[in-house]
Design an enzyme around this catalytic site. Structure first.
Site, PDB file in Angstrom:
ATOM      1  N   MET A  10     101.774 -25.067  30.530  1.00 42.48           N
ATOM      2  CA  MET A  10     103.183 -24.937  30.909  1.00 42.48           C
ATOM      3  C   MET A  10     103.335 -24.514  32.379  1.00 42.48           C
ATOM      4  O   MET A  10     103.814 -23.441  32.676  1.00 42.48           O
ATOM      5  CB  MET A  10     103.870 -23.906  30.001  1.00 42.48           C
ATOM      6  N   GLN A  52     113.650 -25.420  26.628  1.00 42.42           N
ATOM      7  CA  GLN A  52     114.125 -24.474  27.634  1.00 42.42           C
ATOM      8  C   GLN A  52     115.511 -24.869  28.141  1.00 42.42           C
ATOM      9  O   GLN A  52     116.446 -24.059  28.142  1.00 42.42           O
ATOM     10  CB  GLN A  52     113.155 -24.424  28.817  1.00 42.42           C
ATOM     11  N   THR A  83     102.372 -18.488  31.729  1.00 47.10           N
ATOM     12  CA  THR A  83     103.658 -18.917  32.253  1.00 47.10           C
ATOM     13  C   THR A  83     104.566 -17.711  32.308  1.00 47.10           C
ATOM     14  O   THR A  83     104.542 -16.873  31.398  1.00 47.10           O
ATOM     15  CB  THR A  83     104.295 -20.000  31.364  1.00 47.10           C
ATOM     16  N   CYS A 197     106.587 -17.519  39.062  1.00 43.85           N
ATOM     17  CA  CYS A 197     106.314 -18.782  38.374  1.00 43.85           C
ATOM     18  C   CYS A 197     104.878 -19.122  38.706  1.00 43.85           C
ATOM     19  O   CYS A 197     104.467 -19.037  39.871  1.00 43.85           O
ATOM     20  CB  CYS A 197     107.265 -19.877  38.845  1.00 43.85           C
ATOM     21  N   THR A 198     104.104 -19.508  37.725  1.00 44.05           N
ATOM     22  CA  THR A 198     102.666 -19.661  37.940  1.00 44.05           C
ATOM     23  C   THR A 198     102.305 -20.861  38.805  1.00 44.05           C
ATOM     24  O   THR A 198     101.159 -20.987  39.215  1.00 44.05           O
ATOM     25  CB  THR A 198     101.928 -19.747  36.589  1.00 44.05           C
TER      26      THR A 198
END
Length: 233
Positions: A10, A52, A83, A197-198
């Protein structure tokens, strides 16, 4: 060495970074041929992304609860949800299994305190920037004042994450957008910026920012390694 359980996918662009960073850290600490004991359950991001944006958080949570149970059944001794956004349902994932859940906000909060930052900017998806699940934990546990960009800036940050970074596209023009947003946060008093946010660390590096960057991807991966090696040292 304890076995790390990663819930990835994700997006997988950042999940790759978790795998790389965790194994590099284990090698650095234990020796050149050492690597991490880990399991990864990588979900299909498409249905998660739709859930989402349609605010079907229960549907997304059920997918991640199932992933956590599968990792536990396979021998994982902790859960790392790779995530930021899906930490919105962190309590449900944590409750699904009897093993520790390593929350992504905690190493970020500790890092901010360590560098003496009391007011931080938060960049991430629109969900992360507008909903309280990270901001409240950072404020409540670490005493941080958390600033988010303006609505127009949030829209641009969000769009770049989903339309570009999650599909492996890194553009100089988008980096400049993020630099402008970081400059705006600095003008409002931010002393550091949390990359919440990764995928953002794929685009913005320390040399690109006027403020110190708190990279949740690297810090979360480090927390996983610290947990895995705690029994050895």
């Amino acid at each position: 060495m304890r076995t790390i359980g990663l819930i990835g996918g994700m997006s997988w662009e950042s999940s790759v970074e978790y795998y790389r960073i965790i194994n590099q850290m284990v090698r650095d600490r234990l020796g050149p041929l050492r690597s991490a004991q880990l399991l990864m359950y990588s979900v299909d991001f498409g249905p998660i992304e739709r859930a989402q944006h349609e605010e079907r958080w229960d549907d997304a949570a059920r997918v991640l609860e199932d992933a956590a149970r599968r990792l536990h059944a396979g021998g994982a001794e902790c859960i790392v949800l790779c995530t930021n956004t899906m930490h919105l349902v962190a309590d449900r994932v944590q409750a699904a299994v009897p093993i520790p859940f390593l929350h992504i906000a905690d190493p970020a909060g500790r890092a901010a305190v360590q560098i003496g930052a009391r007011t931080v900017g938060l960049l991430g998806t629109g969900f992360t920037m507008t909903q309280p699940f990270l901001r409240e934990r950072l404020a409540g546990r670490y005493g941080l004042t958390v600033l988010v960009p303006s609505p127009t800036e949030r829209e641009a940050v969000h769009q770049i994450i989903y339309d570009e970074l999650c599909v492996g596209v890194v553009r100089d023009s988008s980096r400049k957008v993020y630099q402008q947003v970081i400059a705006s946060l600095a003008e409002r008093g931010a002393e550091a910026v949390i990359l919440g946010c990764t995928e953002i660390s794929l685009l913005v590096k320390p040399q690109d920012s006027a403020l110190p960057l708190i990279d949740t991807t690297a810090l979360h991966a480090q927390a996983a390694v610290d947990f895995a090696l705690a029994v050895d040292g």
